[in-house]
Design a protein around this motif. Structure first.
Motif, mmCIF file in Angstrom:
data_model
loop_
_atom_site.group_PDB
_atom_site.id
_atom_site.type_symbol
_atom_site.label_atom_id
_atom_site.label_comp_id
_atom_site.label_asym_id
_atom_site.label_seq_id
_atom_site.Cartn_x
_atom_site.Cartn_y
_atom_site.Cartn_z
ATOM 1 N N LYS A 10 0.822 -1.218 0.000
ATOM 2 C CA LYS A 10 0.000 0.000 0.000
ATOM 3 C C LYS A 10 0.854 1.265 0.000
ATOM 4 C CE LYS A 10 -4.365 -0.951 2.359
ATOM 5 N NZ LYS A 10 -4.887 -0.997 3.745
ATOM 6 N N ARG A 11 1.994 1.191 0.693
ATOM 7 C CA ARG A 11 2.830 2.386 0.823
ATOM 8 C C ARG A 11 3.623 2.714 -0.433
ATOM 9 N NH1 ARG A 11 6.549 1.702 5.916
ATOM 10 N NH2 ARG A 11 7.581 3.456 4.895
ATOM 11 N N LEU A 12 3.891 1.680 -1.253
ATOM 12 C CA LEU A 12 4.796 1.890 -2.386
ATOM 13 C C LEU A 12 4.066 2.489 -3.580
ATOM 14 C CD1 LEU A 12 6.750 -1.477 -2.194
ATOM 15 C CD2 LEU A 12 7.482 0.762 -1.340
ATOM 16 N N PRO A 13 4.736 3.386 -4.290
ATOM 17 C CA PRO A 13 4.107 4.007 -5.472
ATOM 18 C C PRO A 13 4.179 3.093 -6.688
ATOM 19 C CG PRO A 13 6.264 4.968 -5.126
ATOM 20 C CD PRO A 13 6.066 3.976 -4.023
ATOM 21 N N LEU A 14 3.510 1.930 -6.611
ATOM 22 C CA LEU A 14 3.554 0.970 -7.714
ATOM 23 C C LEU A 14 2.518 1.300 -8.780
ATOM 24 C CD1 LEU A 14 3.857 -2.334 -5.644
ATOM 25 C CD2 LEU A 14 5.554 -1.458 -7.278
ATOM 26 N N ASP A 15 2.747 0.745 -9.995
ATOM 27 C CA ASP A 15 1.794 0.946 -11.082
ATOM 28 C C ASP A 15 1.188 -0.363 -11.556
ATOM 29 O OD1 ASP A 15 2.183 3.919 -11.957
ATOM 30 O OD2 ASP A 15 4.204 3.118 -11.582
ATOM 31 N N GLN A 16 1.961 -1.450 -11.369
ATOM 32 C CA GLN A 16 1.525 -2.703 -11.969
ATOM 33 C C GLN A 16 2.014 -3.900 -11.168
ATOM 34 O OE1 GLN A 16 3.465 -3.838 -15.736
ATOM 35 N NE2 GLN A 16 1.412 -4.050 -16.622
ATOM 36 N N LEU A 17 1.185 -4.948 -11.103
ATOM 37 C CA LEU A 17 1.620 -6.224 -10.533
ATOM 38 C C LEU A 17 1.759 -7.213 -11.689
ATOM 39 C CD1 LEU A 17 -0.691 -6.701 -7.379
ATOM 40 C CD2 LEU A 17 1.608 -5.700 -7.489
ATOM 41 N N LYS A 18 2.838 -8.037 -11.646
ATOM 42 C CA LYS A 18 3.004 -9.062 -12.681
ATOM 43 C C LYS A 18 2.744 -10.417 -12.044
ATOM 44 C CE LYS A 18 5.950 -8.723 -16.255
ATOM 45 N NZ LYS A 18 7.250 -8.705 -16.976
ATOM 46 N N ILE A 19 1.728 -11.110 -12.516
ATOM 47 C CA ILE A 19 1.439 -12.436 -11.969
ATOM 48 C C ILE A 19 2.556 -13.372 -12.431
ATOM 49 C CG2 ILE A 19 -0.221 -14.346 -11.879
ATOM 50 C CD1 ILE A 19 -2.386 -12.331 -12.733
ATOM 51 N N ASP A 20 3.207 -14.004 -11.493
ATOM 52 C CA ASP A 20 4.364 -14.836 -11.840
ATOM 53 C C ASP A 20 3.965 -16.012 -12.712
ATOM 54 O OD1 ASP A 20 7.245 -15.344 -11.397
ATOM 55 O OD2 ASP A 20 6.435 -17.275 -10.699
ATOM 56 N N GLN A 21 4.879 -16.347 -13.633
ATOM 57 C CA GLN A 21 4.558 -17.396 -14.611
ATOM 58 C C GLN A 21 4.305 -18.763 -13.974
ATOM 59 O OE1 GLN A 21 8.154 -18.604 -17.037
ATOM 60 N NE2 GLN A 21 8.627 -16.456 -16.636
ATOM 61 N N SER A 22 4.799 -18.973 -12.739
ATOM 62 C CA SER A 22 4.576 -20.283 -12.107
ATOM 63 C C SER A 22 3.090 -20.514 -11.815
ATOM 64 C CB SER A 22 5.395 -20.398 -10.826
ATOM 65 O OG SER A 22 5.016 -19.376 -9.920
ATOM 66 N N PHE A 23 2.345 -19.460 -11.583
ATOM 67 C CA PHE A 23 0.895 -19.614 -11.344
ATOM 68 C C PHE A 23 0.149 -19.759 -12.665
ATOM 69 C CE2 PHE A 23 2.479 -16.717 -7.946
ATOM 70 C CZ PHE A 23 2.542 -17.693 -6.960
ATOM 71 N N VAL A 24 0.697 -19.075 -13.693
ATOM 72 C CA VAL A 24 0.052 -19.124 -15.003
ATOM 73 C C VAL A 24 0.164 -20.537 -15.598
ATOM 74 C CG1 VAL A 24 0.120 -18.207 -17.357
ATOM 75 C CG2 VAL A 24 0.480 -16.673 -15.394
ATOM 76 N N ARG A 25 1.308 -21.161 -15.390
ATOM 77 C CA ARG A 25 1.615 -22.449 -16.015
ATOM 78 C C ARG A 25 0.519 -23.487 -15.719
ATOM 79 N NH1 ARG A 25 6.460 -23.831 -13.573
ATOM 80 N NH2 ARG A 25 7.349 -22.060 -14.682
ATOM 81 N N ASP A 26 0.139 -23.568 -14.451
ATOM 82 C CA ASP A 26 -0.826 -24.611 -14.073
ATOM 83 C C ASP A 26 -2.210 -24.051 -13.749
ATOM 84 O OD1 ASP A 26 1.019 -26.637 -14.396
ATOM 85 O OD2 ASP A 26 1.845 -26.331 -12.382
ATOM 86 N N ILE A 27 -2.462 -22.907 -14.291
ATOM 87 C CA ILE A 27 -3.705 -22.225 -13.909
ATOM 88 C C ILE A 27 -4.960 -23.038 -14.230
ATOM 89 C CG2 ILE A 27 -4.056 -20.876 -16.041
ATOM 90 C CD1 ILE A 27 -4.598 -18.469 -14.079
ATOM 91 N N LEU A 28 -4.853 -23.905 -15.287
ATOM 92 C CA LEU A 28 -6.018 -24.701 -15.669
ATOM 93 C C LEU A 28 -6.138 -25.953 -14.827
ATOM 94 C CD1 LEU A 28 -5.498 -24.322 -19.508
ATOM 95 C CD2 LEU A 28 -7.298 -23.246 -18.146
ATOM 96 N N ALA A 29 -4.984 -26.497 -14.438
ATOM 97 C CA ALA A 29 -4.982 -27.776 -13.731
ATOM 98 C C ALA A 29 -5.056 -27.619 -12.222
ATOM 99 C CB ALA A 29 -3.737 -28.564 -14.113
#
Ligand code: C2E
Ligand code: MG
Ligand code: MG
Length: 705
Positions: free
Chosen positions: A621-640
Motif C-alpha cells: 500500500k505504501r509503495l508508489p507501484l503501477d503494476q503487478l506481474k502475476i508470476d509465470q509459475s501460477f500461469v503455467r498450471d492455472i487450468l490444472a
C-alpha cells in the motif's frame, strides 16, 4: 728518578772468579755495550771497562784509584749515594735510568745494578753494571699499548675474555667479562659457579657445543643466554673459544671471548616480529599463520587428530571505517583480537590475515568428524557471541557482528591453501545467509565455486567487452495489440553459447557486476525508446526494464536513472522499472523514498514475479507501484491447479483494490489466456504472442509486411 726494582742479598762470589770482559761502548748489534766497573769500600775505582770509562769521558787506564764522585760527577753522585751506601751494607741495588743525548731526547734505557762484592761475610766493594734495556722497554711499552687497546676495544664492544683450565675446572676472567656476566671477583670462577648463571634452557646446548668442538677439533662458537646474578636480567651472549691440547691430545685449556649481544638479539627479534606479527593487534600475520597451519596439518594427519580452521570476518567493518575514520576502526580490530584470544585455548592460533579477516586454528579435536565439528561449532558460537557484545571505542559505544566459515582438516594431507580456501567459501556462505552466523564447508560449495569462479571471470571479461545484447518481448492487451515490451538481457558466451539470465544474473549480483551491466541495459532500452518514439507505430510502446535488488540498493541508482533519461532524451513515463519482492525486504523507508523520487520524474514501477515473495499488504500500500506481474509459475498450471487459479484471482483482486494495473507473464496457450481474461487480467506476456526477440525481429512484428 731511578727506581729500585729489587733489593736482595746476592750469594757470595768466590774471590778468584773472573769479573768482566772488556767491552766497547757500542756492541756489534748496535746496543750500548754493557758497562762494568768495580769500586772498593772507599769508593775508589779498581777497574772499569772501556764502555764504562768512555761513557764518562775517561780512558780505562785513568780509572783505577779514581773516586766515584770524581768519575760520575757531583750531581750524579748525590743521587746515587743512597744506593751505593746500601750496596756497601751488602744489599744489591738495581734501578732503571733513562739516558739522554745532548739534545735532550731519550737515547737509551739503562738498568743499573749495584752488586756488593762479599768475601767471608765482609763487603769488599761494589760492582756497578749498567746494561742497555731499551729493547725490553720498547717491547714493554708496545705490549702495554696493545693491552690498553685490547682492553678499551673489548670494553667498547662489550667483549670479555677468559681462560678456562679444563682439568682444574677453573676460570680466569677479564674485568669486562665479570661486568658482562654480572659477577664479582669473589664469585666462584669454577665450572659449577659459571654454570649456575647459564640460562637453564642453554646449559645442555653449551655442554654439547663444547664436546662437539673437542671431538671435531674446531673452535667453539655459540649463542646462549645467561641470567645475570647481579640483577637477574636475561642477557644474550656470543661465545667464541679455542681449545688447546697437550701432547697426548687431551684438552688442556679453553681460551675465549664472550660478547654481550643482547641489543642485537632484541633488534633481530623486533625485525622478526615485523615479519611475522601484525603490528596493530600483535597477532601472528598471514605468513606465520601459514607456517603454523602447515605444522598443524602435518601433525593432525600423523596423529590422526582432526583440527578446524575458522575464518572470522567482521560484518560491515568497512562502513565503520568509512564513517568514523581509521582510529575507531583500529580500536575495534584490537578489541576483536583480544576477544578472539579469549575464546580459544592458549595452544590454539589466532591470526589476523589483514583488513577485518581473522583466522583461528583449533587443533586436537579428536578422531571423530561429528565430535570435531561440534567442538568447532561451539568455539565459533562463542566467537559470534563475544564479538557481538558492545565495543567501547573512542567515539562511543559500537555494535558489530561477524560471519564465521569453518572447515575441518586432518583427514588427508593437503596444502595450506586448500583449507584456507574452504574456510573462505564457507565464510561467504555465512555472509549470504544474512551475516552474524557460522557456516560449515561442504562439498557442493566447492563444485559451485569452481564453476562460479570460471563464469565470474568470463562475465567480467564480457562486461568489459560488451558481449551482451538486449532482446525485447512483447506485452499485449486483450485485443492482442502490442502495448509494450520487456527488455531482457542476453549473453552469448564465447564457449558455452547462450547462458540463461537465471544463471548469470545471480553471479553478476554477487560480484557487483550487475551495476555496470544493469546501467548498460537501461541505457540501451532508453535509446531504443527514443528510436521508437520517432515512428508512429512504435511511439506508444512502454519499456519494462528489470532492476535487481543489488542495483536498486546502490546509493547512486536514482541519480543514474535520471541522468540516463536526460542524456538519452527518453520519455520517463514510458519507462517501467520491474522490481522483485526481494527489493522490498530491505529498508522499506529507503525503498519508498527512492521510488518516490523516480515516480516524481514520471518513471513507473511494476512488481515482478508477484506472489512468489512475502510482501505484506501494508508495504504494498505504501509503495508508489503501477503494476503487478502475476508470476509465470501460477500461469503455467492455472487450468490444472485450483490453488494457482485462486492465487491468480487473488492477485487480480488485490491489484484492482490498490488501483494497480495487472499483467500475466509466461502465457503460452490460448486456454491460459482465456482463463486469465475470465479472471479479469487484461494484459499478457508470453510465447503465445512472442518470444523475446532481437530488436529487428521484434520490429518486424510491429509492422507486418
Ligand atoms: P523475468 O523478469 O520474470 O523475465 C521473464 C522471464 O520469463 C524471461 O526469462 C522470459 O524469457 C521468460 N518468458 C517469457 N515468456 C515466457 C513463456 O511464455 N514461457 C516461459 N517458460 N518463459 C517465458 P529470461 O529472459 O531467461 O530472464 C530470466 C530472469 O532474469 C528475468 O525474469 C529477470 O529476473 C532476469 N533478467 C533478465 N534480464 C535482466 C536485466 O536486464 N536485468 C536484471 N536485473 N535482471 C534481468
Ligand atoms: Mg521481469
Ligand atoms: Mg518475472
Amino acid at each position: 728518578m731511578p727506581t729500585t726494582t729489587k733489593n736482595q742479598t746476592r750469594p757470595e762470589r768466590p774471590p778468584d772468579a773472573p769479573l768482566h770482559r772488556e767491552g766497547r761502548l757500542r756492541s756489534a748489534d748496535g746496543k750500548m755495550a754493557t758497562m762494568i766497573g768495580y769500586w772498593d769500600r772507599n769508593l775508589r775505582n779498581r777497574f772499569g771497562n772501556l764502555a764504562y770509562a768512555q761513557w764518562f769521558g775517561f780512558q780505562p787506564e785513568a780509572m783505577p784509584g779514581m773516586h766515584l764522585r770524581d768519575f760520575i760527577g757531583e750531581e750524579r753522585y748525590r743521587i746515587n749515594l743512597p744506593y751505593v751506601e746500601a750496596a756497601l751494607k751488602g744489599e744489591e741495588q738495581r734501578f732503571e735510568v733513562p739516558a739522554y743525548t745532548a739534545d735532550g731526547s731519550l737515547s737509551w734505557y739503562g738498568l743499573v745494578q749495584y752488586i756488593p762484592d762479599i768475601i767471608a761475610g765482609q763487603v769488599q766493594g761494589v760492582y756497578i753494571i749498567v746494561s742497555d734495556i731499551s729493547a725490553v722497554k720498547e717491547t714493554e711499552a708496545a705490549m702495554r699499548k696493545n693491552e690498553n687497546l685490547l682492553r678499551e676495544s673489548q670494553g667498547a664492544a662489550r667483549i670479555g675474555s677468559y681462560i678456562n683450565n679444563i682439568s682444574a675446572g677453573t676460570f680466569e676472567a677479564t674485568p669486562v667479562l665479570e661486568e658482562i656476566f654480572g659477577i664479582t671477583k669473589d664469585y666462584p670462577h669454577t665450572n659449577e659457579g659459571w654454570v649456575r648463571f647459564m640460562h637453564p634452557d642453554y646449559r645442555q646446548a653449551m655442554a654439547d657445543a663444547l664436546l662437539d668442538s673437542i671431538r671435531d677439533r674446531k673452535p667453539f662458537d655459540a649463542d646462549y643466554k645467561i641470567i645475570r646474578p647481579s640483577d637477574g636480567a636475561e642477557r644474550w651472549m656470543h661465545g667464541l673459544g679455542k681449545i688447546s691440547y697437550d701432547e697426548q691430545g687431551h684438552p688442556v685449556s679453553l681460551i675465549g671471548t664472550v660478547q654481550d649481544i643482547t641489543d642485537r638479539k632484541l633488534t633481530e627479534q623486533r625485525i622478526e616480529n615485523l615479519a611475522y606479527f601484525d603490528p596493530l593487534t600483535g597477532l601472528p600475520n598471514r605468513r606465520l599463520l601459514q607456517d603454523r597451519l602447515q605444522h598443524a596439518l602435518l601433525s593432525s594427519v600423523r596423529q590422526k587428530h582432526l583440527g578446524a580452521l575458522l575464518l572470522v570476518d567482521l560484518d560491515n567493518f568497512k562502513s565503520l571505517n568509512d564513517t568514523f575514520g581509521h582510529q575507531p576502526g583500529d580500536q575495534l580490530l584490537q578489541q576483536v583480537a583480544r576477544r578472539l584470544r579469549e575464546c580459544v585455548r592458549d595452544s590454539d592460533t589466532v591470526a589476523r590475515l589483514g583488513g577485518d579477516e581473522f583466522m583461528v586454528v583449533l587443533e586436537e579435536l579428536g578422531e571423530n568428524m561429528l565430535h570435531a565439528a561440534t567442538q568447532a561449532a561451539v568455539v565459533a558460537e562463542k566467537i559470534l557471541r563475544k564479538l557481538g557484545e558492545r565495543y567501547e571505542l573512542g567515539e562511543g559505544a559500537h555494535n558489530s557482528t561477524a560471519s564465521v566459515g569453518i572447515t575441518l582438516f586432518g583427514e588427508q594431507s593437503e596444502s595450506v591453501e586448500a583449507p584456507m580456501m574452504r574456510a573462505d567459501l564457507a565464510m561467504h556462505r555465512a555472509k549470504d545467509a544474512g551475516r552474524n552466523t557460522l557456516c560449515f564447508f561442504d562439498g557442493q560449495m566447492q563444485t559451485d565455486m569452481v564453476f562460479a569462479a570460471a563464469l565470474e571471470e568470463d562475465l567480467r571479461w564480457s562486461v568489459q567487452n560488451r558481449q551482451f545484447c538486449v532482446y525485447y518481448q512483447a506485452q499485449v492487451n486483450g485485443a492482442r495489440q502490442i502495448v509494450g515490451v520487456e527488455a531482457l538481457l542476453r549473453w552469448e558466451h564465447p564457449g558455452r553459447g547462450w547462458v540463461s539470465p537465471a544463471e548469470f544474473i545471480p553471479k553478476a549480483e554477487k560480484t557487483g557486476l550487475i551495476i555496470p551491466l544493469g546501467l548498460w541495459v537501461l541505457e540501451t532500452a532508453c535509446k531504443q525508446l527514443v528510436l521508437w518514439s520517432q515512428r508512429p507505430e512504435t511511439a506508444h510502446l512502454t519499456m519494462a526494464v528489470n532492476v535487481s535488488a543489488r542495483q536498486f540498493r546502490d546509493s547512486d541508482f536514482v541519480d543514474r536513472v535520471l541522468e540516463t533519461l536526460e542524456r538519452t532524451g527518453a520519455k520517463a513515463h514510458l519507462l517501467k522499472l520491474e522490481l522483485t519482492e526481494s527489493v522490498l525486504v530491505a529498508n522499506v523507508d529507503d525503498v519508498t523514498l527512492k521510488m518516490n523520487v523516480l515516480k516524481a520524474a514520471g518513471v513507473r514501477f511494476a512488481l515482478d514475479d508477484f506472489g512468489t515473495g512475502y510482501s505484506s499488504l501494508s508495504v504494498l500500500k505504501r509503495l508508489p507501484l503501477d503494476q503487478l506481474k502475476i508470476d509465470q509459475s501460477f500461469v503455467r498450471d492455472i487450468l490444472a491447479d485450483p490453488d494457482d487459479a485462486a492465487i491468480a484471482r487473488m492477485v487480480i483482486a488485490l491489484a484492482n483494490s490498490l488501483g494497480l494495473a495487472v499483467i500475466a507473464e509466461g502465457v503460452e496457450t490460448e486456454a491460459q489466456r482465456h482463463c486469465l481474461a475470465a479472471l479479469g487480467c487484461p494484459t499478457y506476456q508470453g510465447y503465445l504472442f512472442a518470444r523475446p526477440l532481437p530488436v529487428d525481429e521484434f520490429e518486424a512484428l510491429m509492422v507486418p509486411s
